[in-house]
Design an enzyme around this catalytic site. Structure first.
Site, PDB file in Angstrom:
ATOM      1  N   ASP A 185      43.891  42.226  30.248  1.00  0.00           N
ATOM      2  CA  ASP A 185      45.339  42.356  30.096  1.00  0.00           C
ATOM      3  C   ASP A 185      45.811  43.664  30.728  1.00  0.00           C
ATOM      4  OD1 ASP A 185      45.311  40.032  28.641  1.00  0.00           O
ATOM      5  OD2 ASP A 185      45.293  41.059  26.694  1.00  0.00           O
TER       6      ASP A 185
HETATM    7  N1  URA Z   1      40.856  39.914  25.070  1.00  0.00           N
HETATM    8  C1  URA Z   1      42.131  40.364  25.029  1.00  0.00           C
HETATM    9  O1  URA Z   1      42.847  40.132  24.057  1.00  0.00           O
HETATM   10  N2  URA Z   1      42.570  41.092  26.065  1.00  0.00           N
HETATM   11  C2  URA Z   1      41.821  41.413  27.132  1.00  0.00           C
HETATM   12  O2  URA Z   1      42.297  42.095  28.049  1.00  0.00           O
HETATM   13  C3  URA Z   1      40.507  40.936  27.161  1.00  0.00           C
HETATM   14  C4  URA Z   1      40.046  40.180  26.124  1.00  0.00           C
END
Ligand code: URA
Length: 267
Positions: free
Chosen positions: A134
């Site tokens: 993310d």
């Molecule tokens: N899980 C998440 O919630 N965000 C990420 O960036 C990676 C795994």
């Protein structure tokens, strides 16, 4: 009304799949040039469209023109090799940038950030991110020039462990984390049992073997420990060991031992 084609033509399917090892394969010329580190993908597409690329003696102008192993390829009249070997980079993703080709908010992408730190020899490759993080997540993001390694490492059946450390709101306790260890129900189905450990300062170490959207945040929210900050420390046996914004290339042994993938000559 134009008739809709139900299936992609056979040649397109084959080019997309890239064939199986040992089979005669053919590929798009622009992609082959980028994979072999001759020219990055966008530049390769532009070079082809500008008539600067010849395949087996013929000038091609469509970036999806096909090339077979053994075809002589020339760029600006010079013979180049499109034989590639699997390469893989670890990159320490900073917060704020997206794992996508473009960023509608204009802050930046991981490809741009990686491109800024790569030496010219590596900047010529077409890099694919292995999975995604993310925008606000930091930590280990792997890149490769080999689509097969992407498929290998992201296939859910592979159960490749991904280790995260989350700063959470609230106090993590074993009681709260137990549902994650057993397999917690999420909106898109049951999450596989995860390894969940308490670290100091309201931090939770969570190791999952899937890669669904926002999975770690959703799992921790499900046990009333919303994530404030998320960082990925390891993928398989590959542990992040470069500072934020930096990269390093993995050795063939690290790819093999850490990701369970044997580096290969492509095609
Ligand atoms: N899980 C998440 O919630 N965000 C990420 O960036 C990676 C795994």
């Amino acid at each position: 009304m134009p008739r809709k084609r139900k299936h992609a033509p056979k040649w397109l399917e084959a080019a997309r799949q890239g064939g199986r090892p040992g089979e005669t394969t053919f590929d798009w010329i622009s992609r082959a040039l980028a994979r072999a580190g001759v020219i990055p993908l966008r530049d390769a597409e532009a070079a082809v469209q500008a008539g600067r690329v010849q395949v087996a003696g013929r000038t091609v102008t469509a970036p999806i023109s096909l090339v077979r192993p053994g075809d002589e390829v020339r760029v600006d009249g010079k013979v180049v090799s499109i034989a590639a070997t699997t390469r893989c980079l670890m990159f320490h993703k900073p917060a704020g940038i997206v794992t996508a080709g473009s960023d509608p908010e204009g802050i930046g992408t991981v490809f741009e950030a990686l491109g800024r730190v790569l030496p010219p020899e590596l900047a010529r490759y077409g890099w694919h991110a292995i999975g995604r993080l993310d925008r606000d997540t930091t930590g280990l993001l792997l890149f490769t020039n080999d689509e097969k390694l992407v498929a290998h490492a992201t296939l859910p059946e592979r159960h490749l462990p991904k280790r995260y450390v989350a700063q959470v709101q609230g106090t993590p306790t074993d009681e709260k984390l137990d549902p994650l260890r057993r397999g917690v129900m999420l909106q898109d189905g049951l999450a596989r049992p995860a390894r969940a450990e308490i670290r100091a300062d309201c931090r939770v170490e969570l190791t999952i073997t899937e890669g669904r959207n926002h999975q770690v945040k959703r799992m921790l929210s499900a046990v009333k420990l919303p994530v404030v900050q998320l960082h990925r420390e390891a993928v398989g046996g590959v542990v992040l060991d470069v500072p934020e914004g930096a990269f390093r290339e993995l050795s063939a042994e690290e790819i093999e031992a850490g990701l369970g993938f044997t580096p290969r000559t492509i095609p």
